[in-house]
Write a protein that holds these residues in place. Structure first.
Motif, PDB file in Angstrom:
ATOM      1  N   LEU A 197       0.829  -1.091   0.018  1.00  0.00           N
ATOM      2  CA  LEU A 197      -0.044  -0.089   0.011  1.00  0.00           C
ATOM      3  C   LEU A 197       0.936   1.148  -0.132  1.00  0.00           C
ATOM      4  CD1 LEU A 197      -2.802   1.258   0.255  1.00  0.00           C
ATOM      5  CD2 LEU A 197      -2.530   1.032   2.621  1.00  0.00           C
ATOM      6  N   TRP A 198       0.502   1.969  -0.976  1.00  0.00           N
ATOM      7  CA  TRP A 198       1.640   3.342  -1.040  1.00  0.00           C
ATOM      8  C   TRP A 198       0.598   4.557  -1.700  1.00  0.00           C
ATOM      9  CZ3 TRP A 198       2.047  -1.406  -3.531  1.00  0.00           C
ATOM     10  CH2 TRP A 198       3.082  -1.983  -3.237  1.00  0.00           C
ATOM     11  N   THR A 199       1.102   5.729  -1.127  1.00  0.00           N
ATOM     12  CA  THR A 199       0.684   6.848  -1.545  1.00  0.00           C
ATOM     13  C   THR A 199       1.513   7.610  -2.440  1.00  0.00           C
ATOM     14  OG1 THR A 199      -0.736   7.118   0.551  1.00  0.00           O
ATOM     15  CG2 THR A 199      -0.386   9.286  -0.762  1.00  0.00           C
ATOM     16  N   VAL A 200       1.128   8.154  -3.511  1.00  0.00           N
ATOM     17  CA  VAL A 200       2.061   9.097  -4.201  1.00  0.00           C
ATOM     18  C   VAL A 200       1.708  10.530  -4.415  1.00  0.00           C
ATOM     19  CG1 VAL A 200       2.825   9.231  -6.725  1.00  0.00           C
ATOM     20  CG2 VAL A 200       2.465   6.775  -5.799  1.00  0.00           C
ATOM     21  N   ALA A 201       2.475  11.487  -4.443  1.00  0.00           N
ATOM     22  CA  ALA A 201       2.229  12.721  -4.750  1.00  0.00           C
ATOM     23  C   ALA A 201       3.134  13.103  -5.742  1.00  0.00           C
ATOM     24  CB  ALA A 201       2.871  13.520  -3.292  1.00  0.00           C
ATOM     25  N   VAL A 202       2.504  13.958  -6.782  1.00  0.00           N
ATOM     26  CA  VAL A 202       3.061  14.435  -7.918  1.00  0.00           C
ATOM     27  C   VAL A 202       3.043  16.049  -7.779  1.00  0.00           C
ATOM     28  CG1 VAL A 202       2.979  14.576 -10.466  1.00  0.00           C
ATOM     29  CG2 VAL A 202       2.627  12.389  -9.398  1.00  0.00           C
ATOM     30  N   TRP A 203       4.072  16.625  -8.153  1.00  0.00           N
ATOM     31  CA  TRP A 203       3.852  18.194  -8.349  1.00  0.00           C
ATOM     32  C   TRP A 203       4.802  18.508  -9.674  1.00  0.00           C
ATOM     33  CZ3 TRP A 203       6.956  15.619  -4.887  1.00  0.00           C
ATOM     34  CH2 TRP A 203       8.282  15.715  -4.725  1.00  0.00           C
ATOM     35  N   LEU A 204       4.586  19.620 -10.040  1.00  0.00           N
ATOM     36  CA  LEU A 204       5.114  20.291 -11.121  1.00  0.00           C
ATOM     37  C   LEU A 204       6.335  20.987 -11.205  1.00  0.00           C
ATOM     38  CD1 LEU A 204       2.024  22.006 -12.989  1.00  0.00           C
ATOM     39  CD2 LEU A 204       2.692  19.450 -13.257  1.00  0.00           C
ATOM     40  N   LYS A 205       7.184  20.859 -12.131  1.00  0.00           N
ATOM     41  CA  LYS A 205       8.568  21.358 -12.124  1.00  0.00           C
ATOM     42  C   LYS A 205       8.409  22.733 -12.667  1.00  0.00           C
ATOM     43  CE  LYS A 205      11.264  17.342 -13.136  1.00  0.00           C
ATOM     44  NZ  LYS A 205      12.409  16.753 -13.996  1.00  0.00           N
ATOM     45  N   PRO A 206       9.339  23.855 -12.572  1.00  0.00           N
ATOM     46  CA  PRO A 206       9.254  25.036 -13.183  1.00  0.00           C
ATOM     47  C   PRO A 206       9.152  24.765 -14.691  1.00  0.00           C
ATOM     48  CG  PRO A 206      10.633  25.162 -11.415  1.00  0.00           C
ATOM     49  CD  PRO A 206      10.304  23.743 -11.612  1.00  0.00           C
ATOM     50  N   GLY A 207       8.317  25.464 -15.371  1.00  0.00           N
ATOM     51  CA  GLY A 207       8.103  25.504 -16.813  1.00  0.00           C
ATOM     52  C   GLY A 207       7.629  24.386 -17.392  1.00  0.00           C
ATOM     53  N   ALA A 208       6.713  23.482 -16.670  1.00  0.00           N
ATOM     54  CA  ALA A 208       6.131  22.211 -16.886  1.00  0.00           C
ATOM     55  C   ALA A 208       5.071  22.288 -18.128  1.00  0.00           C
ATOM     56  CB  ALA A 208       5.320  21.672 -15.738  1.00  0.00           C
ATOM     57  N   SER A 209       5.122  21.443 -19.036  1.00  0.00           N
ATOM     58  CA  SER A 209       4.157  21.544 -20.110  1.00  0.00           C
ATOM     59  C   SER A 209       2.772  20.754 -19.821  1.00  0.00           C
ATOM     60  CB  SER A 209       4.774  20.683 -21.450  1.00  0.00           C
ATOM     61  OG  SER A 209       6.035  21.197 -21.683  1.00  0.00           O
ATOM     62  N   LEU A 210       2.677  20.037 -18.610  1.00  0.00           N
ATOM     63  CA  LEU A 210       1.595  19.429 -18.269  1.00  0.00           C
ATOM     64  C   LEU A 210       0.777  20.132 -17.237  1.00  0.00           C
ATOM     65  CD1 LEU A 210       2.683  15.698 -18.350  1.00  0.00           C
ATOM     66  CD2 LEU A 210       1.047  16.719 -20.005  1.00  0.00           C
ATOM     67  N   ALA A 211      -0.449  20.067 -16.830  1.00  0.00           N
ATOM     68  CA  ALA A 211      -1.105  20.581 -15.842  1.00  0.00           C
ATOM     69  C   ALA A 211      -1.720  19.266 -14.980  1.00  0.00           C
ATOM     70  CB  ALA A 211      -2.309  21.396 -16.074  1.00  0.00           C
ATOM     71  N   LEU A 212      -1.699  19.802 -13.558  1.00  0.00           N
ATOM     72  CA  LEU A 212      -2.196  18.503 -12.652  1.00  0.00           C
ATOM     73  C   LEU A 212      -3.550  18.374 -12.750  1.00  0.00           C
ATOM     74  CD1 LEU A 212      -0.803  19.678  -9.216  1.00  0.00           C
ATOM     75  CD2 LEU A 212       0.161  18.035 -10.723  1.00  0.00           C
ATOM     76  N   ASP A 213      -4.378  19.130 -13.279  1.00  0.00           N
ATOM     77  CA  ASP A 213      -5.835  18.891 -13.732  1.00  0.00           C
ATOM     78  C   ASP A 213      -5.830  17.722 -14.871  1.00  0.00           C
ATOM     79  OD1 ASP A 213      -6.880  20.557 -11.823  1.00  0.00           O
ATOM     80  OD2 ASP A 213      -7.236  22.246 -13.278  1.00  0.00           O
ATOM     81  N   ALA A 214      -4.853  17.998 -15.890  1.00  0.00           N
ATOM     82  CA  ALA A 214      -5.131  16.995 -17.053  1.00  0.00           C
ATOM     83  C   ALA A 214      -4.490  15.609 -16.303  1.00  0.00           C
ATOM     84  CB  ALA A 214      -4.095  17.514 -17.888  1.00  0.00           C
TER      85      ALA A 214
END
Length: 253
Positions: free
Chosen positions: A119-136
């Motif tokens: 069982l694991w929890t993963v967190a993702v956040w954006l780098k500066p200048g990221a081409s993707l959005a967290l909503d996507a």
């Protein structure tokens, strides 16, 4: 404050590949950067041979993992067909091996390791200048383009990912996010049924004080981990610095 996308990974079987040589295919106890990016890429519909899409994903996100349970180790034995070694022939892929003439094919015994009920929890956040959005990314995890699995196709998800956007002052706040229980009606029942240990492990990239912020690096360990994707088609990976902290349950969450 930082925006995070947080989701849960659980399956009866998972396999987080490590460096494999010969007939043994080991597994780590928690997913590394390559495994998480592979899951996100599958959800987005980015194919393995899409170098541009893979690079865009790699350049856009950072990842962290909270290991609530590593699960128990299970070793499965397989018979595999491989061509005999030849001085003038190099097999670069599994497809190349299987296309070899039948007369030179041998059968070997191989082993593959899995983690059961991890069982694991993963967190993702954006780098500066990221081409993707967290909503996507969140939308893709809710309705993935390709089937998602934890490391191998034999390891389908055992529970919804339940991705959620969280604004938090430090990484720990995001990784300690609450999810609906998997077993029974409360956390105590779940802990007993899944045999959850009395400790947790936090793993992240970026800076040593990112977990708690404010320069708090107490108890933090670090090492080079070779799981940063360089080329998905050729299965090439490079090093990255990974930070870790081990805590007892009463200290963590």
């Amino acid at each position: 404050m930082m925006d995070y996308l947080v989701f849960r990974l659980y399956a009866p079987l998972a396999s987080w590949g490590e460096a494999a040589v010969g007939e043994t295919r080991p597994t780590a106890t928690y997913p590394g950067r390559a495994a998480i990016l592979g899951l996100l890429g599958a959800a987005l519909g980015i194919k393995r041979d899409d170098d541009t899409g893979q690079q865009m994903l790699n350049d856009s996100v950072r990842v962290a993992v909270k290991q609530r349970s590593p699960g128990t180790l299970m070793r499965d034995y397989h018979t595999a067909q491989v061509p005999a070694a030849q001085s003038k022939m190099t097999y670069r892929t599994r497809r190349d091996e299987l296309s070899a003439p039948r007369r030179i094919i041998n059968t070997i015994l191989s082993s593959r390791d899995y983690r059961c009920d991890g069982l694991w929890t993963v967190a993702v956040w954006l780098k500066p200048g990221a081409s993707l959005a967290l909503d996507a990314l969140q939308a893709a995890l809710l309705r993935p383009r390709y089937t998602l699995y934890l490391g191998r196709k034999a390891c389908p998800l055992g529970a919804p990912l339940a991705p959620q956007r969280i604004e938090a002052g430090c990484l720990r706040e995001a990784l300690d996010a609450a999810f609906p229980v998997l077993v029974g009606k409360d956390e105590k029942t779940e802990q007993k049924a899944l045999r959850l240990p009395d400790n947790v492990v936090y793993c992240w990239e970026g800076q040593a004080d990112l977990l708690d912020g404010e320069g708090n690096e107490s108890g933090v360990e670090s090492s080079d981990t070779w799981d940063a994707p360089l080329n998905r088609r050729r299965w090439q990976f490079g090093p990255r610095v990974e930070f870790r902290r081990f805590e007892r349950l009463e200290e963590g969450r």
